[in-house]
Design a protein around this motif. Structure first.
Motif, mmCIF file in Angstrom:
data_model
loop_
_atom_site.group_PDB
_atom_site.id
_atom_site.type_symbol
_atom_site.label_atom_id
_atom_site.label_comp_id
_atom_site.label_asym_id
_atom_site.label_seq_id
_atom_site.Cartn_x
_atom_site.Cartn_y
_atom_site.Cartn_z
ATOM 1 N N ASN A 33 -52.892 -29.517 -15.446
ATOM 2 C CA ASN A 33 -54.231 -30.030 -15.117
ATOM 3 C C ASN A 33 -54.783 -29.335 -13.881
ATOM 4 O O ASN A 33 -55.962 -28.970 -13.830
ATOM 5 N N ASN A 73 -54.778 -23.849 -19.467
ATOM 6 C CA ASN A 73 -56.185 -23.446 -19.471
ATOM 7 C C ASN A 73 -56.948 -24.314 -20.468
ATOM 8 O O ASN A 73 -57.548 -23.831 -21.417
ATOM 9 N N GLN A 74 -56.929 -25.618 -20.213
ATOM 10 C CA GLN A 74 -57.453 -26.562 -21.204
ATOM 11 C C GLN A 74 -58.949 -26.390 -21.456
ATOM 12 O O GLN A 74 -59.422 -26.564 -22.571
ATOM 13 N N SER A 113 -55.706 -25.790 -14.829
ATOM 14 C CA SER A 113 -56.909 -25.744 -15.671
ATOM 15 C C SER A 113 -58.178 -25.823 -14.849
ATOM 16 O O SER A 113 -59.196 -25.252 -15.212
ATOM 17 N N LYS A 135 -57.629 -34.654 -23.210
ATOM 18 C CA LYS A 135 -56.908 -33.414 -23.517
ATOM 19 C C LYS A 135 -55.396 -33.623 -23.344
ATOM 20 O O LYS A 135 -54.596 -33.116 -24.128
ATOM 21 N N PRO A 169 -59.633 -21.629 -14.200
ATOM 22 C CA PRO A 169 -60.013 -21.554 -15.618
ATOM 23 C C PRO A 169 -60.459 -20.142 -15.971
ATOM 24 O O PRO A 169 -60.980 -19.427 -15.114
#
Lengths: 524, 266
Positions: A422, A348-349, A425, A374, A429
């Motif tokens: 990725n 969950n960047q 994310s 990230k 999200p």
């Protein structure tokens, strides 16, 4: 005055039941938690052979729970914060009577009384004993409530400051380790000299040091018929309640008349975004995002706590060797597994950015650079972790020959997990709040767990062939292990490229939706 | 966006900001209803309205932070929702809620923003230093933004919005809860920005300030513009506050004379 506070507390409880389903879910959770606490305490009291251990353990656990959990933001309510009452023209005794009455109402006091009443059921004392133990239980409840009030009031100013909240979030984040530590400590409190009787060991005697321990001791004395000793200890417990009330009164006076500590004046000066050790990063959007992420890894208490948990998890294989449980040289290959834990934080960047992610959105440009930045911020510490772990394990086990394969496998694990993370994310999200009382998202607990589990499952499936190939190589073709590991690293790189490209494509068209998702309710 | 494909990519006129048929609803509640707006270049433009009038939603849609249900926005001749990247390059934004990366220092946040905007590193360093100086933040440059006061946060947010030299600056409540000294430094910078040919669009509740600063003003109410034009025309001989209250119908009287106010005997 006590009547008004009682009514306020009851209204707050009633309104809680009338509010939205998330709040109701929260209430349901606390009912559930208190229920199991009562069941656990009663179970211990009724089933255990060793009352000398269990009675003080339960009394101390409830006392410490009441003392500490409200500080961690658990089970707090609006009547707990004295600053909300600062403007009312009330004298201190009236305020204290009101607050005390309000805190004696609710799930907590009822559950505490129920749990402690297990002593009466288990010990079956006579009439006089019952009366004394009943009084002891009542004093223990008063001690819990007065102690809890005193500590929350004492620390209310600190908890409202930024540094106080940071410490709190950090403590909460590593609180998950408490059961494991408690599991190690509790059995050591007992001594079993002849394997039949169990007595409290020297360490266990510490349980009687706390005021709640005196009360527990008094319970056992009352059960044994030593009523005079029990009454003396009851008086000592009463004195402890009085002391807690005095401390509370003093803290209340201070809390109502002093302001919060100003953090800004003592703030530490910090170097620039790219100061060492981050000066190697490129001065581009990717580099800026990576530098910001890595600075956050240390400065954000939630991320610092995750980092600490990674270090603790990595210590397990090392401890395995040190404690002589295993000497397998192949253990060096496990160094790459540390990456899995680190990369799981990447599912969950954008959620970790929260509403501040608008800055990236407003900047325009290619959002794929954000994703690369990230990833870089995880890959760099990840590589350091794998290298240190591999060398450490090799030094302990002598498996130096496995280091190249371990590093390559670490790269493979990193590629696969980041490729999947990725995708996760961008596809799912969710907001992560800064609130110290609600650490794991804006009531998005289910979503958090689900996304994490799904990402883990997909990562597991994709890493399956790598694990299988390594296992085959270890048994049938040991010399070819480096070749297999190199192939795995290429496989990981390709999966990272694929995952990142798909995620970047989606991010280019859905960046605003990602922003709204991670901003929670404040998005509109 | 329902009107996608029918909107000309080029602006209908030579304005800094043009809005046509901008519409946004949350569930059944309309936040902005078919809004049309033209703001000439080099204008100090004030957007005022009561709470919930749709000002923030409008500014977010104009800056590419919130997708509209319908309508088009041209900033400096570029249609925002057809060419987000080009439009964002000429826009600077300061949102009301000031959600910044607060665990970076003021100087780090400026560097981060400049590089996000694709500026060369040495340009970012020079401009950061200038901006920190002009906003009086040099001493706080190495302090984390989370430890800043509200006024300092507004100033660092504004500095971030200015670092790439935007043609059009959108500011949501830039003067809210800001002390007079900080407000003065913000005003000075904004006036200088206008002199350089740029445009400032800002929303505010402080009527005196809007009246004093703005060449043009628009009053929003329930998602619509109820008045728009040169400030003198909109206030029509009265104060802007009087005009505002008259236009949004906020002057309500009560039957009670509150005779009990100030009677407490302690």
């Amino acid at each position: 005055m006590a009547r008004h506070f009682l009514r306020l507390k009851l209204t707050l409880l009633r309104n809680g039941l009338r509010s939205n389903w998330l709040r109701k879910l929260g209430i349901g959770f606390s009912v559930f938690a208190w229920f199991w606490l009562v069941v656990a305490a009663l179970g211990l009291l009724l089933a255990s052979r060793s009352q000398v251990l269990v009675v003080p353990l339960v009394f101390d656990a409830f006392f410490l729970g009441w003392l500490l959990l409200p500080l961690l933001g658990m089970g707090t309510d609006e009547t707990l914060d004295p600053s909300r009452l600062a403007l009312l023209p009330l004298d201190r005794p009236a305020l204290m009577r009101g607050l005390m009455t309000a805190s004696l109402v609710g799930l907590g006091p009822i559950a505490t009384l129920l749990a402690l009443s297990g002593t009466l059921i288990r010990l079956r004392p006579g009439l006089a004993g019952t009366l004394v133990i009943g009084a002891l239980v009542a004093v223990e409840l008063l001690l819990c409530v007065a102690g809890s009030r005193a500590t929350t009031t004492l620390f209310s100013g600190v908890l409202r400051s930024r540094r106080g909240r940071d410490v709190l979030v950090f403590v909460l984040a590593i609180a998950g380790l408490v059961p494991a530590i408690a599991g190690q400590i509790v059995p050591r409190l007992l001594v079993s000299p002849n394997h039949r009787t169990i007595t409290v060991g020297p360490a266990g005697r510490a349980l009687y040091w706390l005021p709640s321990g005196w009360l527990a001791h008094a319970v056992l004395q009352a059960r044994a018929g030593h009523l005079v000793v029990a009454l003396a200890e009851l008086a000592a417990g009463g004195a402890a309640v009085a002391a807690a009330l005095w401390l509370w009164a003093w803290a209340l006076q201070r809390a109502l008349t002093t302001s919060e500590p100003a953090t800004a004046k003592q703030a530490r000066k910090r170097p620039g975004l790219f100061s060492p050790p981050l000066s190697f990063l490129p001065r581009t959007r990717t580099g800026a995002v990576a530098a910001k992420e890595m600075r956050y890894m240390w400065r954000d208490p939630r991320r610092r706590a995750s980092l600490l948990s990674v270090v603790i998890l990595l210590a397990f294989p090392v401890a395995g060797i040190v404690m002589g449980r295993t000497q397998a040289r192949q253990l060096v290959l496990l160094a790459g597994a540390g990456v899995l834990v680190l990369s799981l934080q990447a599912v969950n960047q954008f959620g970790l950015d929260g509403p501040a992610f608008w800055m990236n959105v407003a900047a325009g440009g290619d959002p794929a650079a954000d994703l690369r930045g990230k990833n870089l911020a995880i890959a760099v510490p990840g590589a350091v972790v794998v290298a240190v772990e591999a060398v450490g394990l090799a030094a302990l086990s002598g498996g130096w020959a496995y280091i190249p394969a371990a590093l390559l496998l670490g790269a493979a694990a990193m590629g696969v997990t980041l490729g999947v993370a990725n995708q996760a994310s961008v596809l799912a999200p969710y907001p992560v709040t800064d609130s110290p009382t609600n650490l794991w998202g804006n009531n998005a607990g289910c979503l958090t767990a689900l996304t994490g589990l799904l990402a883990m499952a997909v990562t597991g499936v994709l890493l399956g062939p790598v694990v299988a190939a390594v296992a085959v190589s270890l048994t049938a073709w040991r010399v070819g292990l480096v070749v297999v590991a190199a192939g795995a690293a290429i496989y990981g790189y390709l999966l990272w490229r694929l995952g990142s490209r798909l995620a970047a494509n989606r991010l280019r068209t859905r960046q605003i939706e990602v922003l709204q998702a991670v901003s929670g309710r404040s998005a509109a | 966006m329902s009107t996608e494909g029918t909107i000309p990519v080029e602006a209908p006129g030579g304005y800094a900001l043009q809005v046509r048929g901008l519409h946004k609803a949350y569930g059944g509640k309309v936040a902005v209803a078919a809004l049309d707006l033209d703001i000439p270049a080099s204008t100090f433009f004030g957007l005022v309205g009561p709470n919930g009038a749709g000002k923030t939603t409008t500014l977010k849609m104009c800056t590419g932070l919130l997708r509209p249900d319908a309508g088009a926005v041209w900033v400096d001749g570029t249609e925002v929702w057809h060419n987000l990247v080009r439009a964002k390059a000429v826009i600077g934004v300061l949102p009301e809620d000031l959600l910044l990366f607060e665990r970076l220092t003021g100087s780090e946040l400026l560097t981060f923003n400049g590089l996000l905007r694709g500026l060369p590193a040495d340009t970012v360093a020079d401009r950061s230093q200038e901006l920190l100086e002009i906003f009086g933040l040099t001493d706080a440059a190495a302090t984390m933004v989370i430890d800043y006061s509200h006024g300092m946060k507004k100033k660092i947010g504004l500095a971030c919005a200015l670092i790439h030299g935007p043609r059009v600056l959108f500011l949501d409540e830039p003067f809210e809860a800001v002390d007079p000294v900080s407000a003065r430094s913000i005003r000075t910078v904004l006036e200088r920005h206008i002199e350089s040919g740029a445009t400032v669009v800002f929303s505010s509740h402080v009527m005196e300030l809007v009246e004093r600063l703005c060449d043009r003003v628009a009053i929003m109410h329930q998602g619509r513009l109820v008045a728009e034009g040169p400030t003198d025309e909109v206030r029509a001989g009265t104060s802007l506050e009087d005009a505002f209250v008259r236009l949004v119908g906020g002057e309500r009287t009560s039957g009670s004379d509150f005779g009990w106010l100030g009677t407490s005997s302690g």
